[in-house]
Design a protein around this motif. Sequence first.
Motif, PDB file in Angstrom:
ATOM      1  N   UNK A   1      12.210  -7.376  -4.228  1.00 12.55           N
ATOM      2  CA  UNK A   1      11.933  -8.368  -3.222  1.00 12.55           C
ATOM      3  C   UNK A   1      10.479  -8.337  -3.203  1.00 12.55           C
ATOM      4  N   UNK A   2      10.109  -9.626  -3.185  1.00 13.35           N
ATOM      5  CA  UNK A   2       8.293  -9.706  -3.452  1.00 13.35           C
ATOM      6  C   UNK A   2       7.844  -9.030  -2.071  1.00 13.35           C
ATOM      7  N   UNK A   3       6.580  -8.718  -2.509  1.00 12.58           N
ATOM      8  CA  UNK A   3       5.651  -8.052  -1.706  1.00 12.58           C
ATOM      9  C   UNK A   3       5.266  -9.120  -0.785  1.00 12.58           C
ATOM     10  N   UNK A   4       5.181  -8.672   0.676  1.00 12.63           N
ATOM     11  CA  UNK A   4       4.910  -9.650   1.905  1.00 12.63           C
ATOM     12  C   UNK A   4       6.313 -10.160   2.212  1.00 12.63           C
ATOM     13  N   UNK A   5       7.344  -9.932   1.927  1.00 11.82           N
ATOM     14  CA  UNK A   5       8.733 -10.577   2.090  1.00 11.82           C
ATOM     15  C   UNK A   5       9.555  -9.434   2.697  1.00 11.82           C
ATOM     16  N   UNK A   6      10.161  -9.722   3.758  1.00 11.01           N
ATOM     17  CA  UNK A   6      10.841  -8.534   4.616  1.00 11.01           C
ATOM     18  C   UNK A   6      12.241  -9.164   5.125  1.00 11.01           C
ATOM     19  N   UNK A   7      13.086  -8.536   4.960  1.00  9.50           N
ATOM     20  CA  UNK A   7      14.238  -8.933   5.667  1.00  9.50           C
ATOM     21  C   UNK A   7      14.927  -7.677   6.614  1.00  9.50           C
ATOM     22  N   UNK A   8      15.047  -8.072   7.687  1.00  8.37           N
ATOM     23  CA  UNK A   8      15.418  -7.279   8.900  1.00  8.37           C
ATOM     24  C   UNK A   8      16.691  -7.886   9.555  1.00  8.37           C
ATOM     25  N   UNK A   9      17.443  -7.133  10.124  1.00  8.89           N
ATOM     26  CA  UNK A   9      18.799  -7.478  10.746  1.00  8.89           C
ATOM     27  C   UNK A   9      19.003  -6.511  11.983  1.00  8.89           C
TER      28      UNK A   9
ATOM     29  N   UNK B   1       9.440  -4.684   1.638  1.00  4.53           N
ATOM     30  CA  UNK B   1       9.027  -4.674   0.304  1.00  4.53           C
ATOM     31  C   UNK B   1       8.744  -3.158  -0.062  1.00  4.53           C
ATOM     32  N   UNK B   2       9.037  -2.835  -1.419  1.00  2.00           N
ATOM     33  CA  UNK B   2       8.980  -1.502  -1.842  1.00  2.00           C
ATOM     34  C   UNK B   2       7.975  -1.424  -3.022  1.00  2.00           C
ATOM     35  N   UNK B   3       7.189  -2.261  -3.490  1.00  2.00           N
ATOM     36  CA  UNK B   3       6.268  -2.119  -4.485  1.00  2.00           C
ATOM     37  C   UNK B   3       5.090  -1.076  -4.295  1.00  2.00           C
ATOM     38  N   UNK B   4       4.806  -1.088  -3.219  1.00  2.00           N
ATOM     39  CA  UNK B   4       3.499   0.134  -2.956  1.00  2.00           C
ATOM     40  C   UNK B   4       4.055   1.389  -2.840  1.00  2.00           C
ATOM     41  N   UNK B   5       5.616   1.401  -2.228  1.00  2.00           N
ATOM     42  CA  UNK B   5       6.115   2.821  -2.223  1.00  2.00           C
ATOM     43  C   UNK B   5       6.225   3.177  -3.474  1.00  2.00           C
ATOM     44  N   UNK B   6       7.074   2.336  -4.405  1.00  2.00           N
ATOM     45  CA  UNK B   6       7.423   2.604  -5.670  1.00  2.00           C
ATOM     46  C   UNK B   6       6.258   3.264  -6.557  1.00  2.00           C
ATOM     47  N   UNK B   7       5.075   2.689  -6.154  1.00  2.00           N
ATOM     48  CA  UNK B   7       3.770   2.712  -7.158  1.00  2.00           C
ATOM     49  C   UNK B   7       3.501   4.086  -6.970  1.00  2.00           C
TER      50      UNK B   7
ATOM     51  N   UNK C   1       0.740  -1.280   0.095  1.00  2.00           N
ATOM     52  CA  UNK C   1      -0.105   0.198   0.004  1.00  2.00           C
ATOM     53  C   UNK C   1       0.822   1.330   0.206  1.00  2.00           C
ATOM     54  N   UNK C   2       2.065   1.059   0.378  1.00  2.00           N
ATOM     55  CA  UNK C   2       2.959   2.431   0.421  1.00  2.00           C
ATOM     56  C   UNK C   2       3.208   2.800   1.771  1.00  2.00           C
ATOM     57  N   UNK C   3       3.728   3.999   2.134  1.00  2.00           N
ATOM     58  CA  UNK C   3       4.062   4.403   3.314  1.00  2.00           C
ATOM     59  C   UNK C   3       2.652   4.867   4.090  1.00  2.00           C
ATOM     60  N   UNK C   4       2.991   4.812   5.566  1.00  2.00           N
ATOM     61  CA  UNK C   4       2.117   5.423   6.178  1.00  2.00           C
ATOM     62  C   UNK C   4       1.422   6.722   5.965  1.00  2.00           C
ATOM     63  N   UNK C   5       2.111   7.817   5.292  1.00  2.00           N
ATOM     64  CA  UNK C   5       1.814   9.093   5.068  1.00  2.00           C
ATOM     65  C   UNK C   5       1.003   8.793   3.657  1.00  2.00           C
ATOM     66  N   UNK C   6       1.210   7.821   3.087  1.00  2.00           N
ATOM     67  CA  UNK C   6       0.624   7.473   1.636  1.00  2.00           C
ATOM     68  C   UNK C   6      -0.875   7.246   1.560  1.00  2.00           C
ATOM     69  N   UNK C   7      -1.419   6.861   2.973  1.00  2.00           N
ATOM     70  CA  UNK C   7      -2.681   6.447   3.421  1.00  2.00           C
ATOM     71  C   UNK C   7      -3.417   7.734   3.887  1.00  2.00           C
ATOM     72  N   UNK C   8      -2.996   8.731   4.139  1.00  2.00           N
ATOM     73  CA  UNK C   8      -3.705   9.834   4.595  1.00  2.00           C
ATOM     74  C   UNK C   8      -4.920  10.482   3.611  1.00  2.00           C
ATOM     75  N   UNK C   9      -5.988  10.682   4.258  1.00  2.00           N
ATOM     76  CA  UNK C   9      -7.102  10.973   3.383  1.00  2.00           C
ATOM     77  C   UNK C   9      -7.397  12.468   3.853  1.00  2.00           C
ATOM     78  N   UNK C  10      -7.522  12.783   5.363  1.00  2.00           N
ATOM     79  CA  UNK C  10      -7.922  14.160   5.609  1.00  2.00           C
ATOM     80  C   UNK C  10      -7.194  14.169   7.165  1.00  2.00           C
TER      81      UNK C  10
END
Length: 508
Positions: free
Chosen positions: A277-285, A401-407, A191-200
């Motif tokens: 990196x596929x949606x729903x796949x995350x690498x952290x370390x 995953x970055x697809x939603x951010x890049x979109x 879906x993108x970043x937290x800020x990308x979800x803002x409506x009002x």
Amino acid sequence: MYYLKMQAVMAIAAWAFTSGGQNVPVARDRAPGLHSRGNYDMTELQNKLSSSAKIYYPNSTEFDDASARWSLLDEPKVNVVVVPGTENDVAATVQFANQRELPFLAYTGAHGSLTTLGKMDQGIEIYMTQLDTVTVAGDGKTATIGGGAMSKAVVDALWNAGKQAVTGTCECVSILGPGLGGGHGWLQGHHGLVADQFVSMNIVLANGKLTTIDTTSDLWWAMKGAGHNFGIVTSLTTKVFDIQHRDWAIETLTFSGDKVEAVYQAANDYLLKNGTQPEGLINWSYWLNNPGADPNNPVIIFYIIQEGVTTVDGAYTQPFHNIGPISIEPASGTYTDLAGWTGIANSSPPCQKGALANPRFPIYLQSYNVAAQEKAYGVFANAVRGNSAFNNSIFMFEGYSMQGVNAISADSSAFAFRSENILAAPLINYLPAGPGLDTQVANLGNQLRDILRDGTGQDDLRAYVNYAYGDETLQELYGSDSWRQSRLHSLKKKYDPSGKFSFYAPIA
């Protein structure tokens, strides 16, 4: 997870040992409270507030609890805490502060660790904790969330309603704290970043006016990435989504430090895959000390997280098994388990406030430069091993995953770094002991960050504002494009010409 239990014991022990002096913070008590200055009476403000609002003064448990911060390096100094009961209370408090020419600062999770916050000197804290409602709209497409609502409360309330939203990953931060700086989250690949979800949003501006803004406002662009500079958001309407996957799985691998190059080469080859990196796949370390796993050097804790499964796909995990980890720990559960698995739940050490400093030195990367990773590991290990004052520090690497951010178009918001795939940051944890030690920390954190920047081959630093240390330039925090800088400065001049919002990564 043994290593997290060990780290929790170490961090909480350090916190408990050093927190005894926090009941009366010395820096705050050096100045008299506003209520005792004699040039006005705080009852004037009290009479303008709702019946549910509260005012706390120094030398009270309520004041200490409300003004406590996660990091004590250059923390803001407040003389009085106002706890709004309504959105209008926030407006009334800002108007009161303006009339008295007093600085003010909104608090939610109080996890911001920028040194610029220390410029807040003897003013009013606006503690947003009572503005914490979460209401899902009848059509199920949006939710209205109070400006003080914390991430865990939002996640749990939506989950119980069969919904999800992009929120920050740590349970003890608000949804708006990360969101105003862009906001990374587990679901951003969809879906993108937290800020990308803002409506009002309802927002109190620098002049104390409570107003509603949305995409029709010229301020809307700035609130999505540089919002800390323009107002106090008292409530937010944001997109929500039906729960797509209830099952989530994680595999936690612990490696010795000599495996740095192999681990991050595998991450590049089998997970990141040049930004795909596929949606729903995350690498952290994390790099951190864990004497139970390695008594001499920091270990690498590497997480592979996948949604929609009960076991992480072997295509992602087997290459890491082949490297030879110290331990492999699989687990399965739901989305609500992610914060606990990664050590950032409400009960985890990073959510405890005490007497420690926790500055971070963030940098965005497109991929892991394995030579730079190895060099940074060597410097980090030398600085934190054994009885070092920094031995509870960690080095964080977040690969979402970055697809939603890049979109989403890069020019749609003040957040400038949509092409970067990894968020890295050393977090130097220590007991403050004067400016000499603080300078040593700054030198270490920037040295580590510079090593990674050199590995990118880029001259410019790209830093996440929500993790910022405080010495970054505006270009490093908000993007180097001249049109971005011009637009931010123009909006700042229009909406906050006197610099009322000048403590969190300020736009001068």
